[in-house]
Design a protein around this motif. Structure first.
Motif, PDB file in Angstrom:
ATOM      1  N   PRO A 240       0.822  -1.228   0.000  1.00  0.00           N
ATOM      2  CA  PRO A 240       0.000   0.000   0.000  1.00  0.00           C
ATOM      3  C   PRO A 240       0.848   1.266   0.000  1.00  0.00           C
ATOM      4  CG  PRO A 240      -0.749  -1.533   1.684  1.00  0.00           C
ATOM      5  CD  PRO A 240       0.545  -2.065   1.154  1.00  0.00           C
ATOM      6  N   ARG A 241       0.371   2.297  -0.641  1.00  0.00           N
ATOM      7  CA  ARG A 241       1.041   3.604  -0.682  1.00  0.00           C
ATOM      8  C   ARG A 241       0.673   4.462   0.524  1.00  0.00           C
ATOM      9  NH1 ARG A 241       5.333   3.328  -3.500  1.00  0.00           N
ATOM     10  NH2 ARG A 241       5.199   4.051  -5.615  1.00  0.00           N
ATOM     11  N   ASN A 242      -0.548   4.302   1.015  1.00  0.00           N
ATOM     12  CA  ASN A 242      -1.004   5.047   2.176  1.00  0.00           C
ATOM     13  C   ASN A 242      -0.164   4.620   3.383  1.00  0.00           C
ATOM     14  OD1 ASN A 242      -2.619   5.040   4.780  1.00  0.00           O
ATOM     15  ND2 ASN A 242      -3.887   6.364   3.486  1.00  0.00           N
ATOM     16  N   PRO A 243       0.481   5.579   4.095  1.00  0.00           N
ATOM     17  CA  PRO A 243       1.373   5.219   5.205  1.00  0.00           C
ATOM     18  C   PRO A 243       0.717   4.370   6.295  1.00  0.00           C
ATOM     19  CG  PRO A 243       1.670   7.516   4.636  1.00  0.00           C
ATOM     20  CD  PRO A 243       0.495   7.032   3.851  1.00  0.00           C
ATOM     21  N   HIS A 244      -0.524   4.681   6.659  1.00  0.00           N
ATOM     22  CA  HIS A 244      -1.198   3.897   7.697  1.00  0.00           C
ATOM     23  C   HIS A 244      -1.463   2.469   7.211  1.00  0.00           C
ATOM     24  CE1 HIS A 244      -3.623   2.928  11.150  1.00  0.00           C
ATOM     25  NE2 HIS A 244      -4.580   2.519  10.338  1.00  0.00           N
ATOM     26  N   GLN A 245      -1.969   2.347   6.002  1.00  0.00           N
ATOM     27  CA  GLN A 245      -2.233   1.017   5.444  1.00  0.00           C
ATOM     28  C   GLN A 245      -0.935   0.238   5.262  1.00  0.00           C
ATOM     29  OE1 GLN A 245      -4.351   1.906   1.861  1.00  0.00           O
ATOM     30  NE2 GLN A 245      -6.319   2.115   2.905  1.00  0.00           N
ATOM     31  N   ARG A 246       0.108   0.939   4.848  1.00  0.00           N
ATOM     32  CA  ARG A 246       1.404   0.284   4.651  1.00  0.00           C
ATOM     33  C   ARG A 246       1.901  -0.282   5.975  1.00  0.00           C
ATOM     34  NH1 ARG A 246       6.164   3.906   2.506  1.00  0.00           N
ATOM     35  NH2 ARG A 246       4.360   4.620   1.385  1.00  0.00           N
ATOM     36  N   TRP A 247       1.782   0.491   7.055  1.00  0.00           N
ATOM     37  CA  TRP A 247       2.259   0.023   8.362  1.00  0.00           C
ATOM     38  C   TRP A 247       1.473  -1.215   8.808  1.00  0.00           C
ATOM     39  CZ3 TRP A 247       6.687   0.756  10.377  1.00  0.00           C
ATOM     40  CH2 TRP A 247       6.927   0.433  11.702  1.00  0.00           C
ATOM     41  N   GLU A 248       0.164  -1.204   8.577  1.00  0.00           N
ATOM     42  CA  GLU A 248      -0.643  -2.376   8.917  1.00  0.00           C
ATOM     43  C   GLU A 248      -0.226  -3.571   8.055  1.00  0.00           C
ATOM     44  OE1 GLU A 248      -2.666  -2.627  11.529  1.00  0.00           O
ATOM     45  OE2 GLU A 248      -2.050  -0.566  11.986  1.00  0.00           O
ATOM     46  N   TRP A 249       0.095  -3.318   6.791  1.00  0.00           N
ATOM     47  CA  TRP A 249       0.562  -4.370   5.896  1.00  0.00           C
ATOM     48  C   TRP A 249       1.879  -4.954   6.420  1.00  0.00           C
ATOM     49  CZ3 TRP A 249       4.988  -5.003   2.975  1.00  0.00           C
ATOM     50  CH2 TRP A 249       4.954  -6.009   1.999  1.00  0.00           C
ATOM     51  N   ILE A 250       2.786  -4.084   6.852  1.00  0.00           N
ATOM     52  CA  ILE A 250       4.083  -4.534   7.390  1.00  0.00           C
ATOM     53  C   ILE A 250       3.851  -5.428   8.606  1.00  0.00           C
ATOM     54  CG2 ILE A 250       6.148  -3.744   8.630  1.00  0.00           C
ATOM     55  CD1 ILE A 250       6.138  -1.295   6.713  1.00  0.00           C
ATOM     56  N   LYS A 251       3.003  -4.981   9.532  1.00  0.00           N
ATOM     57  CA  LYS A 251       2.735  -5.776  10.733  1.00  0.00           C
ATOM     58  C   LYS A 251       2.126  -7.132  10.372  1.00  0.00           C
ATOM     59  CE  LYS A 251       0.302  -2.774  13.073  1.00  0.00           C
ATOM     60  NZ  LYS A 251      -0.389  -2.049  14.162  1.00  0.00           N
ATOM     61  N   TYR A 252       1.205  -7.136   9.407  1.00  0.00           N
ATOM     62  CA  TYR A 252       0.592  -8.392   8.971  1.00  0.00           C
ATOM     63  C   TYR A 252       1.639  -9.323   8.365  1.00  0.00           C
ATOM     64  CZ  TYR A 252      -2.058 -11.700   6.178  1.00  0.00           C
ATOM     65  OH  TYR A 252      -2.531 -12.848   5.619  1.00  0.00           O
ATOM     66  N   GLN A 253       2.494  -8.770   7.508  1.00  0.00           N
ATOM     67  CA  GLN A 253       3.529  -9.584   6.868  1.00  0.00           C
ATOM     68  C   GLN A 253       4.503 -10.157   7.899  1.00  0.00           C
ATOM     69  OE1 GLN A 253       3.613 -10.516   3.630  1.00  0.00           O
ATOM     70  NE2 GLN A 253       1.678  -9.431   3.414  1.00  0.00           N
ATOM     71  N   LEU A 254       4.866  -9.362   8.886  1.00  0.00           N
ATOM     72  CA  LEU A 254       5.753  -9.868   9.942  1.00  0.00           C
ATOM     73  C   LEU A 254       5.084 -11.012  10.703  1.00  0.00           C
ATOM     74  CD1 LEU A 254       7.258  -6.542  11.351  1.00  0.00           C
ATOM     75  CD2 LEU A 254       8.508  -8.360  10.171  1.00  0.00           C
ATOM     76  N   ARG A 255       3.818 -10.836  11.053  1.00  0.00           N
ATOM     77  CA  ARG A 255       3.091 -11.897  11.767  1.00  0.00           C
ATOM     78  C   ARG A 255       3.001 -13.162  10.920  1.00  0.00           C
ATOM     79  NH1 ARG A 255      -0.225  -7.586  13.326  1.00  0.00           N
ATOM     80  NH2 ARG A 255      -1.753  -8.139  11.751  1.00  0.00           N
ATOM     81  N   SER A 256       2.773 -12.994   9.625  1.00  0.00           N
ATOM     82  CA  SER A 256       2.655 -14.168   8.759  1.00  0.00           C
ATOM     83  C   SER A 256       3.979 -14.919   8.625  1.00  0.00           C
ATOM     84  CB  SER A 256       2.128 -13.768   7.378  1.00  0.00           C
ATOM     85  OG  SER A 256       3.106 -13.062   6.649  1.00  0.00           O
ATOM     86  N   LYS A 257       5.076 -14.240   8.935  1.00  0.00           N
ATOM     87  CA  LYS A 257       6.394 -14.878   8.909  1.00  0.00           C
ATOM     88  C   LYS A 257       6.855 -15.298  10.302  1.00  0.00           C
ATOM     89  CE  LYS A 257       7.915 -12.555   4.715  1.00  0.00           C
ATOM     90  NZ  LYS A 257       7.703 -13.706   3.867  1.00  0.00           N
ATOM     91  N   GLY A 258       5.918 -15.245  11.275  1.00  0.00           N
ATOM     92  CA  GLY A 258       6.236 -15.688  12.624  1.00  0.00           C
ATOM     93  C   GLY A 258       7.028 -14.678  13.437  1.00  0.00           C
ATOM     94  N   SER A 259       6.935 -13.416  13.081  1.00  0.00           N
ATOM     95  CA  SER A 259       7.663 -12.381  13.799  1.00  0.00           C
ATOM     96  C   SER A 259       6.699 -11.266  14.177  1.00  0.00           C
ATOM     97  CB  SER A 259       8.804 -11.842  12.929  1.00  0.00           C
ATOM     98  OG  SER A 259       9.652 -11.016  13.685  1.00  0.00           O
TER      99      SER A 259
END
Length: 118
Positions: free
Chosen positions: A6-25
């Motif tokens: 996502p380009r939107n900073p808030h959505q991007r941060w949520e995307w980052i957190k989701y991706q980290l969780r999906s990788k077990g972090s």
């Protein structure tokens, strides 16, 4: 395949957190691995922070330029407002030797002395 970041900073941060969780972090686990506070990692949400951006990108198996294209140059270097500023304090810095291990991070005494002399 390029991920849909996502380009939107808030959505991007949520995307980052989701991706980290999906990788077990998580952001807090990343902070522990880097031996920094949780707020240091969170700071990358609001301001350019190359060290944290690199760590997050590495954990996601991406380049920082893919996640934060507005913060990075095409050659992979951080786009900096202050290009000569180091990312972390050098232990060979003469001013860092002035403080011993028992010194606090506060310079209140030095500030008071300067104020009295003025």
């Amino acid at each position: 395949m390029k991920p849909d970041i996502p380009r939107n900073p808030h959505q991007r941060w949520e995307w980052i957190k989701y991706q980290l969780r999906s990788k077990g972090s998580s952001l807090s686990r990343l902070a522990g691995e880097l031996e920094v506070s949780g707020s240091a990692v969170q700071l990358a949400k609001y301001v350019p922070y190359p060290r944290m951006e690199r760590a997050i990108a590495k954990k996601l198996a991406l380049a920082p330029t893919q996640i934060w294209p507005e913060r990075w140059n095409a050659d992979g270097t951080p786009a900096r407002q202050r290009p000569n500023r180091a990312e972390k304090r050098s232990s060979t810095n003469p001013s860092s030797r002035l403080h011993s291990a028992q010194d606090s991070d506060s310079n209140a005494i030095a500030h008071r002395q300067l104020a009295r002399e003025a």
